[in-house]
Structure formats: structure tokens, C-alpha cells
Design an enzyme around this catalytic site. Structure first.
Site, short mmCIF file in Angstrom:
data_model
loop_
_atom_site.label_atom_id
_atom_site.label_comp_id
_atom_site.label_asym_id
_atom_site.label_seq_id
_atom_site.Cartn_x
_atom_site.Cartn_y
_atom_site.Cartn_z
N SER A 93 16.47 6.87 10.22
CA SER A 93 16.62 6.01 11.40
C SER A 93 17.40 4.77 10.99
O SER A 93 18.54 4.88 10.54
CB SER A 93 15.25 5.66 11.99
OG SER A 93 15.40 4.89 13.16
N THR A 94 16.81 3.58 11.08
CA THR A 94 17.52 2.33 10.79
C THR A 94 18.11 2.36 9.38
O THR A 94 17.41 2.58 8.40
CB THR A 94 16.56 1.13 10.90
OG1 THR A 94 15.84 1.23 12.13
CG2 THR A 94 17.33 -0.17 10.83
N HIS A 143 18.16 9.00 14.33
CA HIS A 143 18.00 8.33 15.61
C HIS A 143 19.32 7.67 15.98
O HIS A 143 19.77 6.72 15.32
CB HIS A 143 16.90 7.26 15.52
CG HIS A 143 15.56 7.83 15.18
ND1 HIS A 143 14.55 7.07 14.63
CD2 HIS A 143 15.07 9.09 15.27
CE1 HIS A 143 13.48 7.83 14.43
NE2 HIS A 143 13.78 9.05 14.81
N MET A 195 13.02 2.69 10.63
CA MET A 195 11.95 1.92 11.24
C MET A 195 10.93 2.86 11.86
O MET A 195 11.27 3.90 12.42
CB MET A 195 12.56 1.01 12.32
CG MET A 195 11.59 0.25 13.17
SD MET A 195 12.47 -0.89 14.28
CE MET A 195 13.55 0.21 15.19
N ASP A 223 8.30 7.95 12.44
CA ASP A 223 8.79 9.29 12.79
C ASP A 223 9.21 10.05 11.54
O ASP A 223 9.95 9.53 10.70
CB ASP A 223 9.97 9.18 13.75
CG ASP A 223 10.42 10.53 14.29
OD1 ASP A 223 9.54 11.39 14.51
OD2 ASP A 223 11.63 10.72 14.50
#
Length: 361
Positions: free
Chosen positions: A182-183, A208, A301, A304
Site C-alpha cells: 500500500s503506502t 492499493h 498503511m 490489509d
């Protein structure tokens, strides 16, 4: 309290961002700036913790300004991008330079639920940016160049076997590599994929990312990798030497049909607030591939992917988490480590070598 400086040439955008961020009691909007030169002075005077930065601005564009910020005063930056193909390419450039994250501009939606979700996303990303590992920003991967040799790879289990032997055995075992992030993940994924050779077992990826960004991201990965990278399509046959990226608004599931692995896309409800969800992909890999899979969870972040990686481990798969020091945000890999889902915890630079060694088993 997170101090934020908003940089955008649009008064409407500045006011909108200011309202939504100021509504959170843990955020203080210390100022706004209409261009890079105004922002430069206000950074000095106001000492913000996080910048929100428009990509397209007059006088000096956001990408050029970001380069100056990361060179002179590295700090967390969240890019604000147009929801277009050009905006996607520029935002990917910004993430390469060192931006922590990005949000797309909400173009005047009349849907209250959509506006609330957007406001929540902006607030969440700004707060996460304030906790980001600034030391890792812009250092996750090499500049966009053809693939280079990985430095200091994790040692192979059997150093006598050559790469051809490794991948021949891997193909016979119907292996699969699954990566979630993600991030900070666009650059972390690129850093890993660029170091992997052609001809290895197939790779599936869930990152993401907005719907308009995933195709440009897949194209960028493909241009600078030895493996063939594409945005996954429903029904794609999963082949060695190929990597399949989940589209920005679809869950990617791996299924076994007639002895072959295929991609299946789903518009089912978001999981952990995300579609695609890493948990969804990892869980499907655990069911379809089991012990023949290698699962990798990178910077991101939230949580997940942590439970899905645990499912993979329990199915017999090998599992890897990126370490805290090299992660922009040690949320997802950190949660995986807490759950006991990661057999190996490696710095980003050692993840490709770790994958190679695990394919020998």
C-alpha cells in the site's frame, strides 16, 4: 497535532482541503500557499509536519517543487492529483522522487457518502504521512533504468544450483509469487520486480491504487523489468515469466481451473476499506496454490494483507515481510509480523534475493 501546509493554485481546492483537514481534532492547517514560491517561504516560517502538494501549478509545477523539497528539506508530502492518465503518470513520478502518498481530486461529487469517504481518505493519508519513515523516501528503488543486478541478495539455500535449474524446478512445482503493498508500495514493488530475472514463476500483485493509476503503473513496471508485467484481466491464464497487477477497482483472486491457474476479478465489497484487497488475493492464493506459493507483504498503511499472509503460511507457503527500517509505513508488514505470519523479515533490498532462495525449496 499534525501541522499541515496546503499547496494548490486553486482557491476552491485550498479551501476544500483546509475544511476537511481542520475538521479533524488531530490536524492543524497552519497555512495555505498558491504556488511553489509562496510555499517555500511558508515552509520556512510555519515548519509544517506534512505538505499536500498539487501536481499541476503555475510558475513551478509540483514535481519540480517536490524535487527541491526532497533535496533541501526532506519531509512527508501527499500529492493531490487530477484523476487522469496524465495525472497518474505525474503522480508515479512524484512517488519515485519521494512523495509518501497521493489522493486524487474529487471532482464536485453530489454524493454525500462519496464525499465522506473521500474526506476520510485524505485525513487518513495525511496522518499516516506524518508518521512515515522520511529516511526511506526516494530511496526505495533506483531511478527508472533497465533492471540492474541486485546488491547483497539473501543467500540461496543451495548455492550450487544455477538460476536455470531453480526456475525449471519451480515451474515443475507450479509455483507462484504473491506480492501485496500500500503506502510506499509503488516504488517498493518496482524495486523488487526490477531485480527479478525473466523466466521465473508467475507473480500476482495487489497494490492499493486508484482505477486510473493501475494501467500506467503496470506499463511502467513492464518497461523496466525483465518479467512481462500487465494489468490483470478476468480469465487471464497465469504464465511463468509474467506478473499480473490487480486493476485499481477490482479484487484479484487466483483460481485453479482444469489444472491451470487463472486470474479472476471481482467487484465484491471492499475488504479493509480496499478494493483491491491484499487479504483477498493472499487468501485465494492460499486456497489455489498452497505450499507452492511465496507470499510477500511490503510497506503499507493499515493491516490489509496480514491475515491473508497468515492463511498462506498455514497452507504451507513461504512468507516474507519487509522490515520496519526500509518501509515508508510499517503498518501492513508490521501487522503481519505481530500475527506471526512472516517467516522472514527482510530489508527491501534483500527481498528479491529472499524470493529467489525460497523458490528452491
Amino acid at each position: 497535532m499534525v501541522k499541515v501546509l496546503i499547496i494548490d493554485d486553486s482557491l476552491v481546492a485550498r479551501n476544500a482541503l483546509s475544511r476537511m483537514l481542520s475538521a479533524d481534532p488531530q490536524i492543524e492547517v497552519v497555512g495555505t500557499a498558491e504556488d511553489a514560491f509562496d510555499a517555500r517561504e511558508k515552509i520556512k516560517a510555519l515548519n509544517p509536519d506534512v505538505l499536500t502538494l498539487d501536481v499541476a501549478m503555475p510558475k513551478m509545477d509540483g514535481i519540480t517543487f517536490l524535487k527541491n523539497v526532497m533535496r533541501l528539506r526532506p519531509m512527508p508530502v501527499v500529492m493531490v492529483s487530477a484523476f487522469t492518465a496524465d495525472g497518474a503518470a505525474e503522480t508515479l513520478d512524484a512517488l519515485e522522487i519521494g512523495a509518501v502518498d497521493y489522493v486524487t481530486k474529487l471532482m464536485g461529487s453530489d454524493n454525500p457518502e462519496e464525499r465522506d469517504r473521500y474526506n476520510e481518505e485524505v485525513v487518513r493519508k495525511v496522518k499516516s504521512a506524518a508518521r512515515a519513515n522520511v529516511a526511506s523516501l526516494g530511496k526505495q528503488s533506483t531511478p527508472l533504468t533497465p533492471r540492474v543486478v541486485q546488491e547483497q541478495p539473501a543467500p540461496p539455500v543451495n548455492p550450487v544450483a544455477g538460476p536455470a535449474d531453480v526456475f525449471q524446478r519451480a515451474r515443475l512445482k507450479n509455483r507462484l509469487i504473491a506480492i501485496g503493498a500500500s503506502t510506499g508500495g509503488t516504488e517498493a514493488i518496482r524495486a523488487v520486480i526490477e531485480q527479478l530475472p525473466a523466466g521465473l514463476p508467475p507473480i500476482v500483485i495487489s497494490q492499493h491504487i486508484p482505477e486510473s493509476f493501475s494501467a500506467p503503473f503496470a506499463k511502467r513496471l513492464n518497461q523496466h523489468s525483465a518479467v512481462t508485467v500487465k494489468q490483470a484481466e478476468d480469465g487471464d491464464l497465469i504464465l511463468p515469466g509474467h506478473a499480473y497487477l490487480a486493476p485499481g477497482d477490482d479484487h484479484l483472486l487466483i483460481v485453479r481451473e482444469g489444472g491451470q491457474l487463472r486470474c479472476r476479478l471481482s467487484k465484491s465489497a471492499p475488504v479493509n476499506r480496499h478494493r483491491p484487497s491484499v487479504d483477498v488475493m493472499f487468501s485465494s492464493v492460499a486456497k489455489a496454490v498452497g505450499a507452492n506459493a511465496v507470499g510477500v507483504i511490503l510497506t503499507g498503511m493499515g493491516a490489509d494483507g496480514a491475515r491473508g499472509l497468515k492463511e498462506m503460511l498455514e497452507s504451507g507457503a513461504k512468507t516474507v515481510a519487509q522490515d520496519e527500517k526500509s518501509s515508508v509505513v510499517w503498518g501492513m508488514p508490521g501487522e503481519a509480523v505481530k500475527l506471526g505470519a512472516a517467516q522472514y523479515i527482510d530489508s527491501l533490498g534483500k527481498v528479491p534475493g529472499r524470493i529467489m532462495s525460497l523458490l528452491e525449496n
